[in-house]
Scaffold this motif. Structure first.
Motif, PDB file in Angstrom:
ATOM      1  N   ASN A  28      -2.050  -8.070  33.750  1.00 41.56           N
ATOM      2  CA  ASN A  28      -1.591  -9.202  32.952  1.00 41.56           C
ATOM      3  C   ASN A  28      -2.549  -9.562  31.826  1.00 41.56           C
ATOM      4  O   ASN A  28      -2.488 -10.667  31.285  1.00 41.56           O
ATOM      5  N   ALA A  29      -3.462  -8.668  31.506  1.00 39.96           N
ATOM      6  CA  ALA A  29      -4.396  -8.955  30.422  1.00 39.96           C
ATOM      7  C   ALA A  29      -3.648  -9.045  29.095  1.00 39.96           C
ATOM      8  O   ALA A  29      -2.605  -8.405  28.892  1.00 39.96           O
ATOM      9  N   LEU A  30      -4.147  -9.879  28.198  1.00 39.11           N
ATOM     10  CA  LEU A  30      -3.516 -10.022  26.887  1.00 39.11           C
ATOM     11  C   LEU A  30      -3.632  -8.717  26.109  1.00 39.11           C
ATOM     12  O   LEU A  30      -4.701  -8.122  26.040  1.00 39.11           O
ATOM     13  N   ASP A  31      -2.523  -8.308  25.523  1.00 38.59           N
ATOM     14  CA  ASP A  31      -2.498  -7.074  24.740  1.00 38.59           C
ATOM     15  C   ASP A  31      -2.862  -7.427  23.299  1.00 38.59           C
ATOM     16  O   ASP A  31      -2.020  -7.890  22.524  1.00 38.59           O
ATOM     17  N   LEU A  32      -4.131  -7.228  22.953  1.00 34.79           N
ATOM     18  CA  LEU A  32      -4.597  -7.558  21.614  1.00 34.79           C
ATOM     19  C   LEU A  32      -4.538  -6.317  20.718  1.00 34.79           C
ATOM     20  O   LEU A  32      -4.967  -5.236  21.120  1.00 34.79           O
ATOM     21  N   ASP A 214      -4.858 -17.293  36.494  1.00 35.33           N
ATOM     22  CA  ASP A 214      -5.777 -16.897  35.430  1.00 35.33           C
ATOM     23  C   ASP A 214      -5.928 -18.052  34.444  1.00 35.33           C
ATOM     24  O   ASP A 214      -5.152 -18.181  33.490  1.00 35.33           O
ATOM     25  N   ARG A 217      -6.726 -16.885  30.711  1.00 31.66           N
ATOM     26  CA  ARG A 217      -5.575 -16.379  29.962  1.00 31.66           C
ATOM     27  C   ARG A 217      -4.721 -17.534  29.447  1.00 31.66           C
ATOM     28  O   ARG A 217      -4.247 -17.513  28.299  1.00 31.66           O
ATOM     29  N   GLU A 218      -4.519 -18.557  30.270  1.00 30.69           N
ATOM     30  CA  GLU A 218      -3.733 -19.719  29.853  1.00 30.69           C
ATOM     31  C   GLU A 218      -4.428 -20.471  28.722  1.00 30.69           C
ATOM     32  O   GLU A 218      -3.777 -20.912  27.770  1.00 30.69           O
ATOM     33  N   LEU A 220      -6.517 -19.216  26.579  1.00 29.49           N
ATOM     34  CA  LEU A 220      -6.484 -18.385  25.379  1.00 29.49           C
ATOM     35  C   LEU A 220      -5.118 -18.461  24.698  1.00 29.49           C
ATOM     36  O   LEU A 220      -5.011 -18.541  23.470  1.00 29.49           O
ATOM     37  N   LEU A 221      -4.041 -18.470  25.493  1.00 28.02           N
ATOM     38  CA  LEU A 221      -2.705 -18.611  24.919  1.00 28.02           C
ATOM     39  C   LEU A 221      -2.524 -19.991  24.286  1.00 28.02           C
ATOM     40  O   LEU A 221      -1.848 -20.130  23.253  1.00 28.02           O
ATOM     41  N   VAL A 224      -4.046 -19.848  20.953  1.00 28.43           N
ATOM     42  CA  VAL A 224      -3.165 -19.135  20.028  1.00 28.43           C
ATOM     43  C   VAL A 224      -2.101 -20.089  19.488  1.00 28.43           C
ATOM     44  O   VAL A 224      -1.833 -20.135  18.273  1.00 28.43           O
ATOM     45  N   GLU A 225      -1.489 -20.872  20.375  1.00 25.41           N
ATOM     46  CA  GLU A 225      -0.466 -21.835  19.938  1.00 25.41           C
ATOM     47  C   GLU A 225      -1.066 -22.882  19.006  1.00 25.41           C
ATOM     48  O   GLU A 225      -0.444 -23.297  18.021  1.00 25.41           O
TER      49      GLU A 225
END
Length: 364
Positions: A28-32, A214, A217-218, A220-221, A224-225
């Protein structure tokens, strides 16, 4: 569920259990995506022929083993299968061991095993047998082009194949500076151990994997928003030059840290530590001395230090004080008549002195 990645059979003794292998975990890692910072265009990687510098399609790619510099033996998927057909098609159980005998350090990657066509009964037989005896199966399995050591473990009604690391894949911890239990620099007192055990006991709870997620991850998202709403999608955030890294120290007050973790407030200079029943109780507090009732309008007299010879009973001192207070008005009352008599005598003497010259003149 994803499609099966491997088909074969579990084999031990004369037992043959057809199974299919499925991935048990997902990434589930962010696909950068890598971008060119000059115009923020995505960067691509080409598969190209290093001799002709031309791009090569997937259909034209084969695998090979370099046996000499620049010389290769081509190995197709069929070559890989024919090298050992039995190893590539079976999960060969070598032994059964206690689950606790395999250190967690050896576990690598889990896969689900589901029964193949006609394999329900033998699959259930192996599963129930492993549960009853409390064992796990140690096996060999070839996945793609590598033979793995694996453990067959029961998780509920599912048999899980967990690949294991070989001993030579695990680095020796002896190269690290790990303190021994007898080292003076790592000596742990009974008090510290008891407090740490109390902390572990207070944080102990039943295993509930659903409560863990995680957080990074939350967050970091969410960032992004935030950048999208602020229209800062092309803004490159640089580190603050004024920000200094926190200074670390090797001096650690372990007791204070444990107390803070337990929600206790250490005192100044000393650490308040709860003592157990087997420790000595604290000395009893002295009862405060009784204070004599005093007049509310009159301030209490200052305390003076007296020697042992000058100490008297409180009752005698009180009687003497009251006697002095009573003698003062009596002395004043007796002093008034005496003053009047003295004044009268002085007046008569003055009058007699004034009449004496007149009498002398008459006599002359």
């Amino acid at each position: 569920m994803a499609r099966s990645m491997w088909k074969g059979a579990i084999s031990f003794g004369l037992v043959h259990i057809p199974v299919e292998m499925y991935p048990a975990v997902s990434n589930n890692a962010l696909d950068l995506t890598m971008l060119d910072r000059r115009d923020f265009s995505p960067i691509g990687f080409k598969r190209y022929n290093k001799t002709t510098q031309k791009e090569v399609s997937w259909d034209d790619i084969v695998k090979g083993y370099e046996y000499e510099s620049g010389e290769y033996v081509v190995l197709s998927d069929e070559d890989l299968r024919r090298a050992n057909p039995e190893a590539t098609a079976t999960i060969d159980i070598l032994a059964f061991v206690d689950a606790g005998d395999v250190p967690l350090l050896y576990y690598d990657h889990p896969y689900y095993l589901a029964p193949g066509k006609g394999g329900d009964k033998v699959y259930a037989l192996l599963r129930e047998t492993l549960k009853k005896v409390g064992k796990i199966g140690i096996a060999h399995v070839v996945i793609r082009v590598k033979q793995h050591l694996a453990a067959l473990v029961c998780e509920g009604d599912t048999i899980v194949l967990n690949t294991l690391r070989y001993p030579d894949e695990i680095r020796d911890a002896g190269e690290l500076k790990i303190p021994s239990a007898k080292a003076k620099s790592a000596a742990v007192s009974d008090k510290e151990l008891k407090m740490a055990m109390a902390l572990v006991e207070g944080m102990s709870e039943d295993w509930d994997p659903g409560q863990y997620h995680d957080d990074y991850r939350e967050d970091l998202l969410a960032l992004v928003e935030k950048k999208i709403k602020a229209k800062q999608t092309k803004t490159i955030t640089m580190p603050d030059p004024d920000e200094k890294p926190a200074k670390s120290t090797n001096v650690i007050d372990l007791v204070a840290l444990l107390q803070a973790s337990l929600g206790k407030k250490p005192g100044k200079g000393k650490v308040a530590v709860d003592e157990d029943d087997d420790d000595e109780p604290p000395p009893p507090k002295r009862a405060p001395k009784p204070v004599e009732d005093e007049d509310e309008d009159e301030a209490p007299p200052p305390r003076t230090r007296r020697t042992a010879s000058s100490r008297e009973p409180a009752t005698a001192s009180a009687k003497r004080t009251s006697a002095k207070a009573a003698a003062k008005p009596a002395a004043k009352a007796s002093a008034k008549p005496a003053a009047k008599k003295a004044a009268a005598k002085t007046t008569r003497a003055t009058a007699a002195a004034s009449k004496a010259p007149a009498r002398r003149k008459k006599a002359a």
